[in-house]
Design a protein around this motif. Structure first.
Motif, PDB file in Angstrom:
ATOM      1  N   PRO A  56       0.863  -1.178  -0.113  1.00 16.00           N
ATOM      2  CA  PRO A  56       0.269  -0.022   0.185  1.00 16.00           C
ATOM      3  C   PRO A  56       0.962   1.281  -0.123  1.00 16.00           C
ATOM      4  CG  PRO A  56      -0.904  -1.557   1.336  1.00 16.00           C
ATOM      5  CD  PRO A  56       0.495  -2.162   1.160  1.00 16.00           C
ATOM      6  N   GLU A  57       0.132   2.533  -0.654  1.00 12.22           N
ATOM      7  CA  GLU A  57       0.955   3.721  -0.921  1.00 12.22           C
ATOM      8  C   GLU A  57       1.357   4.066   0.847  1.00 12.22           C
ATOM      9  OE1 GLU A  57       3.065   6.336  -2.663  1.00 12.22           O
ATOM     10  OE2 GLU A  57       2.070   4.594  -3.577  1.00 12.22           O
ATOM     11  N   ILE A  58       0.776   3.841   1.879  1.00 10.80           N
ATOM     12  CA  ILE A  58       1.050   4.472   3.044  1.00 10.80           C
ATOM     13  C   ILE A  58       2.563   4.117   3.564  1.00 10.80           C
ATOM     14  CG2 ILE A  58       0.090   2.502   4.516  1.00 10.80           C
ATOM     15  CD1 ILE A  58      -1.223   5.082   6.001  1.00 10.80           C
ATOM     16  N   TYR A  59       2.955   2.713   3.135  1.00 17.51           N
ATOM     17  CA  TYR A  59       4.424   2.342   3.475  1.00 17.51           C
ATOM     18  C   TYR A  59       5.480   2.636   2.523  1.00 17.51           C
ATOM     19  CZ  TYR A  59       1.487  -0.865   6.454  1.00 17.51           C
ATOM     20  OH  TYR A  59       0.580  -1.313   7.379  1.00 17.51           O
ATOM     21  N   ASN A  60       4.943   3.512   1.486  1.00 10.68           N
ATOM     22  CA  ASN A  60       6.076   3.758   0.531  1.00 10.68           C
ATOM     23  C   ASN A  60       6.286   5.549   0.578  1.00 10.68           C
ATOM     24  OD1 ASN A  60       6.223   1.528  -0.767  1.00 10.68           O
ATOM     25  ND2 ASN A  60       4.346   1.790  -2.183  1.00 10.68           N
ATOM     26  N   ARG A  61       6.134   6.044   1.781  1.00  7.77           N
ATOM     27  CA  ARG A  61       6.474   7.464   1.967  1.00  7.77           C
ATOM     28  C   ARG A  61       7.929   7.679   2.112  1.00  7.77           C
ATOM     29  NH1 ARG A  61       4.397   9.124   7.286  1.00  7.77           N
ATOM     30  NH2 ARG A  61       4.824   7.050   7.901  1.00  7.77           N
ATOM     31  N   PHE A  62       8.838   6.708   2.528  1.00  8.54           N
ATOM     32  CA  PHE A  62      10.213   6.816   2.538  1.00  8.54           C
ATOM     33  C   PHE A  62      11.076   5.565   1.660  1.00  8.54           C
ATOM     34  CE2 PHE A  62       8.550   7.753   6.794  1.00  8.54           C
ATOM     35  CZ  PHE A  62       8.937   9.346   6.844  1.00  8.54           C
ATOM     36  N   GLY A  63      12.050   6.107   0.917  1.00 11.82           N
ATOM     37  CA  GLY A  63      12.693   5.202   0.389  1.00 11.82           C
ATOM     38  C   GLY A  63      13.291   3.944   1.121  1.00 11.82           C
ATOM     39  N   ARG A  64      13.815   2.865   0.184  1.00 10.61           N
ATOM     40  CA  ARG A  64      14.319   1.849   1.083  1.00 10.61           C
ATOM     41  C   ARG A  64      15.503   2.390   1.924  1.00 10.61           C
ATOM     42  NH1 ARG A  64      15.782  -3.211  -2.537  1.00 10.61           N
ATOM     43  NH2 ARG A  64      13.639  -3.221  -2.477  1.00 10.61           N
ATOM     44  N   GLY A  65      16.492   3.455   1.124  1.00  5.04           N
ATOM     45  CA  GLY A  65      17.537   3.492   2.038  1.00  5.04           C
ATOM     46  C   GLY A  65      17.148   4.245   3.346  1.00  5.04           C
ATOM     47  N   ARG A  66      16.556   5.309   3.108  1.00  3.59           N
ATOM     48  CA  ARG A  66      15.771   6.208   4.373  1.00  3.59           C
ATOM     49  C   ARG A  66      15.309   5.038   5.359  1.00  3.59           C
ATOM     50  NH1 ARG A  66      12.616  11.363   2.840  1.00  3.59           N
ATOM     51  NH2 ARG A  66      12.944  11.552   4.800  1.00  3.59           N
ATOM     52  N   LYS A  67      14.510   4.070   4.978  1.00  7.73           N
ATOM     53  CA  LYS A  67      14.012   3.208   5.949  1.00  7.73           C
ATOM     54  C   LYS A  67      15.011   2.559   6.615  1.00  7.73           C
ATOM     55  CE  LYS A  67       9.457   2.171   3.828  1.00  7.73           C
ATOM     56  NZ  LYS A  67       8.831   0.812   3.146  1.00  7.73           N
ATOM     57  N   ARG A  68      16.098   2.080   5.775  1.00 11.18           N
ATOM     58  CA  ARG A  68      17.358   1.408   6.437  1.00 11.18           C
ATOM     59  C   ARG A  68      18.083   2.198   7.815  1.00 11.18           C
ATOM     60  NH1 ARG A  68      19.618  -2.212   1.389  1.00 11.18           N
ATOM     61  NH2 ARG A  68      17.876  -3.704   1.466  1.00 11.18           N
ATOM     62  N   LEU A  69      18.061   3.649   7.183  1.00 14.88           N
ATOM     63  CA  LEU A  69      18.898   4.391   8.213  1.00 14.88           C
ATOM     64  C   LEU A  69      17.926   4.845   9.500  1.00 14.88           C
ATOM     65  CD1 LEU A  69      20.712   6.682   8.555  1.00 14.88           C
ATOM     66  CD2 LEU A  69      19.461   8.251   7.395  1.00 14.88           C
ATOM     67  N   TYR A  70      16.540   4.611   9.128  1.00 14.75           N
ATOM     68  CA  TYR A  70      15.842   5.077  10.497  1.00 14.75           C
ATOM     69  C   TYR A  70      15.875   3.846  11.462  1.00 14.75           C
ATOM     70  CZ  TYR A  70      14.020   9.003   7.676  1.00 14.75           C
ATOM     71  OH  TYR A  70      14.088  10.023   6.857  1.00 14.75           O
ATOM     72  N   VAL A  71      15.849   2.690  10.904  1.00 14.25           N
ATOM     73  CA  VAL A  71      16.074   1.450  11.490  1.00 14.25           C
ATOM     74  C   VAL A  71      17.357   1.147  12.185  1.00 14.25           C
ATOM     75  CG1 VAL A  71      15.964  -1.080  11.388  1.00 14.25           C
ATOM     76  CG2 VAL A  71      14.263   0.097  10.354  1.00 14.25           C
ATOM     77  N   ALA A  72      18.301   1.744  11.571  1.00 14.00           N
ATOM     78  CA  ALA A  72      19.695   1.755  12.316  1.00 14.00           C
ATOM     79  C   ALA A  72      19.791   2.733  13.404  1.00 14.00           C
ATOM     80  CB  ALA A  72      20.716   2.089  11.020  1.00 14.00           C
ATOM     81  N   ILE A  73      19.108   3.838  13.277  1.00 21.00           N
ATOM     82  CA  ILE A  73      19.304   4.787  14.364  1.00 21.00           C
ATOM     83  C   ILE A  73      18.123   4.345  15.554  1.00 21.00           C
ATOM     84  CG2 ILE A  73      18.290   7.174  14.994  1.00 21.00           C
ATOM     85  CD1 ILE A  73      19.029   8.182  12.054  1.00 21.00           C
ATOM     86  N   LEU A  74      17.217   3.822  15.070  1.00 19.66           N
ATOM     87  CA  LEU A  74      16.234   3.101  16.328  1.00 19.66           C
ATOM     88  C   LEU A  74      17.138   2.161  16.934  1.00 19.66           C
ATOM     89  CD1 LEU A  74      12.830   3.307  14.285  1.00 19.66           C
ATOM     90  CD2 LEU A  74      13.449   4.560  16.333  1.00 19.66           C
TER      91      LEU A  74
END
Length: 497
Positions: A56-74
């Motif tokens: 769904p579009e709601i999960y595509n607000r951020f690109g794959r790289g940014r998602k991985r960055l956020y997961v790394a920070i978390l």
């Protein structure tokens, strides 16, 4: 138009309707958590997030790289609190000597730290749903940093100050775990989130294992237990900077977004903190059973990690904090290996069962991936570990191997349990996670506090047997959820189109 009020399930509202009120929130607090619908053979349309390959579009607000960055920070933010829960274990004799007390008393302090982690879930879970994830992550990591520094400078003449600062540090750290899980649920669809959550949880679980190693190194080379808390202060400071300046808000909808005045926001916030709201989430057996399963694993982890210095060291001839700390590398290595496989295995199991049901997804299918690891793997390792130590057999190699396998098995279990909490009640996922953390850390606190006295009383073999029985019983509860809850029906879909 369908929307979420942020604290309850999906409701039909019109855009021109008034903003949420305290009454709205109080009403939703009594709703029963959603059960999965029974399997059907009809052609009912399937929610987009149930279909393999459809995001769904709601999960595509951020690109794959940014998602991985956020997961790394978390993950970086989340690892500091679990590290602190066990980081001082190898330094317990030094801390006890400095404060003029015993190791058992200092371990009680560790139990209070973990217990405060559980109690704080009553605050952080509702807060992340009302205010959004970002305020919780930032507030939590900053407070953890401040009280870590306070612990490091606690005067040796005041054991009470040391305990109080430790407890406040634990209170701050839990928000990272709860809001972090919620962020990952916001970023990834159900068929892919267990893999990301596996990486996040690796920090949560590897933390208690590598904490004593770091503590042993720091105490050995600095000759001061305070260096442990200065180290965690530094890591927390880095995490705070990244959270404040890099991490965005990830939640899809939160209550305060629709509340215009500060006065109403305050009323909504206070209503959300009502502990009865969190208790209402435990009205169905699936939520209770999964919380007990998580609790049995955390009880097991803390009850065998906490007394290592006093149980393993004398039997294998380890004498220094560094040598004792190295023992924790065995389960830590198992956790690390499980990180690469546990989440992926859970997501694979979900996709496999979606295919078997003609694209219908049931949250309980995810739990199937953990049954052999929890029902057989972890209890068997616990029994072998306990009785090898009881009779002083096998030596150091056997103990290390068993601890490694047990760590691996636990990481094959946790991604499924934690992701189920996100799936079973999407609009209140952070609160379900909070309730789960509350229960698991209550058991962790008890395990930390009673493990050493219990082992001294009944022996490590029988204490390990009690832990193994707890694990098997909890796994049977999860199996009941897998095979009974979907067939009961009576609830709404846990996902929406």
């Amino acid at each position: 138009m369908a929307s979420h009020n942020g604290l309850g399930d999906s409701v039909d509202v019109k855009i021109e309707k008034s903003t949420p009120t305290v009454t709205d929130i109080t009403d939703t607090a009594t709703e029963t958590p959603v059960n999965s619908p029974p399997p059907t053979d009809d052609d009912t349309p399937v929610a987009l997030e149930n279909a393999v390959g459809v995001v769904p579009e709601i999960y595509n607000r951020f690109g794959r790289g940014r998602k991985r960055l956020y997961v790394a920070i978390l993950s970086l933010c989340a690892i500091v609190s679990p590290i602190s829960s066990t980081g001082s274990l190898t330094a317990v004799p030094s801390i006890a000597s400095d404060f003029g007390t015993t190791g058992s008393v200092i371990n009680i302090g560790s139990g209070l730290y973990v217990g405060m982690m559980g109690l704080s879930a009553l605050v952080w879970g509702p807060m992340s749903t009302v205010t959004g994830r970002r305020p919780v992550v930032c507030t939590s990591i900053v407070s953890f940093f401040v009280f870590s520094v306070a612990t490091a400078v606690a005067p040796s003449t005041s054991l009470a100050a040391f305990f109080i600062f430790r407890m406040l540090t634990g209170f701050g750290g839990t928000g990272l775990l709860i809001a972090g899980s919620g962020c990952i649920g916001d970023l990834y669809p159900p068929t892919a989130r267990a893999t990301a959550l596996g990486w996040f949880q690796s920090g949560v679980l590897i933390g208690p294992a590598i904490g004593p190693v770091l503590g042993g190194v720091l105490v050995t080379y600095t000759s001061s237990w305070r260096s442990i808390f200065w180290f965690q202060s530094g890591v927390a400071g880095l995490g705070a900077l990244l959270a404040l300046f890099v991490l965005p808000e990830t939640i899809h909808t939160y209550v305060w977004a629709g509340v215009p005045s500060k006065r109403k926001k305050a009323r909504v916030f206070l209503a959300a903190l009502n502990p009865l709201r969190l208790a209402a989430l435990f009205k169905t057996w699936n939520v209770i059973a999964v919380a007990l399963a998580s609790s049995s694993l955390v009880w097991n982890m803390y009850s065998y990690l906490t007394p290592i210095v006093y149980v393993i060291n004398p039997r294998v001839g380890l004498t220094t904090p560094l040598q004792a700390g190295l023992m924790y590398l065995a389960p830590g290595s198992g956790y690390l290996l499980g990180t690469f496989l546990g989440g992926r295995w859970a997501d694979y199991t979900v996709r496999k069962w979606i295919g078997r049901r003609n694209s219908q997804r049931l949250p309980e299918d995810r739990l199937r991936s953990m049954v052999p690891w929890m029902g057989v793997g972890v209890p068997a390792c616990m029994l072998i570990y306990g009785w090898l130590l009881e009779y002083n057999k096998g030596g150091l190699p056997a103990i290390v191997v068993v601890m490694f396998i047990q760590g691996f098995c636990q990481l094959m279990v946790f991604p499924a349990l934690n992701t189920y909490c996100l799936d079973v009640m999407p609009s209140r996922s952070a609160e379900v996670i909070a309730g789960n953390y509350f229960m698991r850390y209550v058991f962790a606190a008890v395990g930390s506090a009673v493990s050493l006295p219990a082992i001294n009383k009944i022996g490590v073999g029988w204490f390990s047997t009690i832990s193994a029985v707890f694990l098997v019983a909890a796994c049977l509860g999860v199996m009941w959820v897998i095979h009974t809850i979907p067939s009961q029906g009576g609830g709404e879909e846990t996902t929406t189109t």
